[in-house]
Design an enzyme around this catalytic site. Structure first.
Site, short mmCIF file in Angstrom:
data_model
loop_
_atom_site.label_atom_id
_atom_site.label_comp_id
_atom_site.label_asym_id
_atom_site.label_seq_id
_atom_site.Cartn_x
_atom_site.Cartn_y
_atom_site.Cartn_z
N GLU A 1 0.84 -1.21 0.00
CA GLU A 1 0.00 0.00 0.00
C GLU A 1 0.88 1.26 0.00
OE1 GLU A 1 -3.24 -0.23 2.87
OE2 GLU A 1 -4.12 -1.89 1.76
N GLU B 1 -4.69 -8.85 -0.48
CA GLU B 1 -5.54 -8.59 0.69
C GLU B 1 -6.99 -8.52 0.21
OE1 GLU B 1 -4.39 -5.46 3.43
OE2 GLU B 1 -2.26 -5.86 3.08
O1 AHR Z 1 -5.26 -6.12 6.80
C1 AHR Z 1 -5.22 -4.94 7.57
C2 AHR Z 1 -4.58 -3.78 6.84
O2 AHR Z 1 -5.35 -3.43 5.75
C3 AHR Z 1 -3.22 -4.01 6.26
O3 AHR Z 1 -2.21 -3.84 7.19
C4 AHR Z 1 -3.13 -2.97 5.20
O4 AHR Z 1 -2.28 -3.34 4.15
C5 AHR Z 1 -4.56 -2.77 4.77
O5 AHR Z 1 -4.92 -1.44 4.71
#
Ligand code: AHR
Length: 533
Positions: free
Chosen positions: A207, A331
């Site tokens: 991110e 994610e």
């Molecule tokens: O999964 C939780 C958080 O969500 C992670 O650390 C981040 O990459 C995302 O914003």
């Protein structure tokens, strides 16, 4: 009889009374499968995992410590290892997430008692009075031990936000340099691992548009090139660049355009990370207690993933016609507002219900159907977090409804897509914005040798379906088995006290000539495993 016992009893009664579909009864929906025209490989890595140093994920979730009375293997929670093995977890992403861009790998090696206590990105979000500093007791050797115990491939997210190319390259060399070569290999051996780890999957930041450095795409592209140009490739790497925040209102297509524009003339990454949360945080939709409208709202938002994948894939194709770079959905999951944590310190842990199981099935059907575009996917996160398969606290442990979906869908891992036509009419459902159209049935299918797997999701809270699945091209099934995941209560969940409230049961599927016939209850997922003649 209390409410829970009543619901359980009525669920069982309803399920055992389900009639087996008869050949003579016209089905509500006829799906056609073409097993003879199998498509792309469904990489096992689509069913991957993610754990981060956050709340109760690593400490207590995964790592209980060597001196714990909780059954463990060298400090790693044994039940977690056993269950991850059982579902053939193919990979494990670590150490973050946002934590990754503040993590310095050297803090996590050497004698545990000598490791420094350091800042953890998430400590600022912890409830007041709780020490959330990082002990570094779980570092690269413990992570690799976990991966080996499970049989999962490691996927490491490296620190770009506050690290340097040198720190990154030294971590890669520490992991992968053959024994007896670099001093870093000798140091690894002195810390207990003579043989190289052979880590192939490296995320170059996380991110980077947000917690990983608040960069613009062209800034990140410059960093990316700098970080990978002198990559020590002892093991042929699969490099993953930071991609978009796919759950943004506009899908964040601008990040993809900007990154690929700025990469013109440079070697493109193997993977491009996509984050897609079904993000309910801006709403009042709760994790455990919700209405029918809120059931549909979550599913509708989750289904947006398909368009997000298609849009980014097509944008990437403008710069990379041969699609060297594939998407890595590293994610994904449903993210609710806070309120159902296991304990306040386990931030982001949330109640997981049948709704999340249905969402998982819809997501996996999308991934299976787009398997040629996606190299890997990682649920966020495997334990004590957002879309978890497990909840654990001390000696208590439970598998959530999501775990059972991973277990059912693993039949697709490493199999080939089977094309299908699914003419199910759309549902008209209530959602926060008023009314919306939702697919009346989700399906995906795969084949491995003569074994066919079909997964089906009925998102309706009202209507059971009678289904016929016709096998095209003269293919016949010799045998079929079904399993069903559902519950009378859309809010059903598994708790420490009642761990088996939601779990799969056998479900009748009839082989009739060139077709399979079954009844599909409402709010349900079905797996059909079938031998072809
Ligand atoms: O999964 C939780 C958080 O969500 C992670 O650390 C981040 O990459 C995302 O914003």
């Amino acid at each position: 009889m209390d409410r829970r016992a009543f619901l359980k009893a009525s669920t069982l009664a309803a399920l055992s009374a389900l009639p087996v579909a008869r050949a003579s009864v016209a089905p509500d929906i006829e799906i056609t499968l073409s097993p003879g025209e199998s498509g792309a490989l469904i990489s096992p890595h689509l069913y991957g995992h993610f754990i981060e140093h956050l709340g109760g994920v690593i400490y207590d979730g995964v790592w209980v410590g060597r001196n714990s009375s909780i059954p463990n293997v060298d400090g790693i929670r044994k039940q977690f290892v056993d269950d991850m093995k059982r579902i053939s977890a193919p990979n494990l992403r670590w150490p973050g997430g946002c934590f990754a861009d503040g993590y310095h790998w050297r803090d996590g090696i050497g004698k545990a008692s000598d490791r420094p206590r350091t800042y953890n990105f998430w400590q600022q979000r912890m409830p007041a009075g709780i020490d959330a500093t990082e002990t570094n007791h779980f570092g690269i050797h413990e992570f690799m031990r976990l991966c080996r115990l499970i049989g999962a491939e490691p996927y490491i997210a490296a620190n770009v936000g506050s690290g340097s190319p040198r720190e990154f390259h030294e971590w890669v060399s520490y992991c992968n340099a053959p024994a007896g070569t670099l001093s870093l290999a000798a140091e690894r051996a002195a810390n207990g691992d003579v043989q190289p780890f052979g880590v192939r999957y490296w995320g170059v930041g996380n991110e980077s548009w947000g917690c990983g450095g608040t960069m613009r795409p062209e800034e990140y592209a410059a960093k990316y090139r700098q970080f990978v140009t002198q990559f020590p490739a002892y093991t042929e790497p699969f490099l993953v660049a930071t991609g978009p925040r796919g759950h943004s209102a506009d899908g964040d297509i601008g990040w993809t355009t900007g990154f690929f524009q700025a990469m013109r003339g440079a070697t493109l990454p193997n993977g491009f990370s996509l984050h897609f949360y079904t993000d309910l945080r801006p709403t009042k939709v709760k994790a455990g207690d919700f209405t029918a409208l809120e059931w549909y709202e979550v599913l509708l938002r989750g289904l947006r993933l398909e368009k997000v994948i298609e849009d980014h894939w097509s944008e990437m194709g403008k710069f990379d016609a041969t699609h060297r770079t594939r998407l890595v959905l590293d994610e994904w999951g449903v993210w609710y507002p806070p309120g159902s944590e296991i304990t306040p310190a386990y931030i982001l842990s949330q109640t997981i219900t049948l709704r999340d199981a249905v969402h998982t099935g819809l997501t996996f059907d999308i991934l299976n159907r787009h398997a040629e575009k996606i190299a890997m996917a990682n649920v966020a996160q495997s334990i004590n977090c957002i879309h978890s398969l497990f909840r654990a606290q001390g000696d208590k442990f439970v598998r959530t409804p999501v775990y059972h979906v991973f277990d059912m869908y693993r039949q697709h891992m490493g199999a080939h897509q089977v094309p299908l036509s699914n003419p199910a009419p759309e549902l008209n459902v209530p959602v926060l914005a008023g009314q919306a159209r939702l697919p009346g049935l989700s399906a995906s299918a795969s084949i491995r040798g003569r074994r066919l797997a079909v997964t089906l999701v009925n998102p309706s809270l009202d209507a059971a379906l009678s289904l016929r699945i016709r096998l095209a091209g003269g293919t016949r099934a010799t045998e079929a088995r079904g399993s069903l995941l559902t519950h009378q209560d859309m809010r059903a969940t598994n708790t420490f006290a009642d761990p088996d409230e939601v779990k799969p049961i056998a479900h009748p599927v009839r082989v009739v000539a060139d077709a399979l016939e079954l009844r599909m209850p409402k709010q349900a997922l079905v797996l059909i495993e079938c031998e072809l003649g």
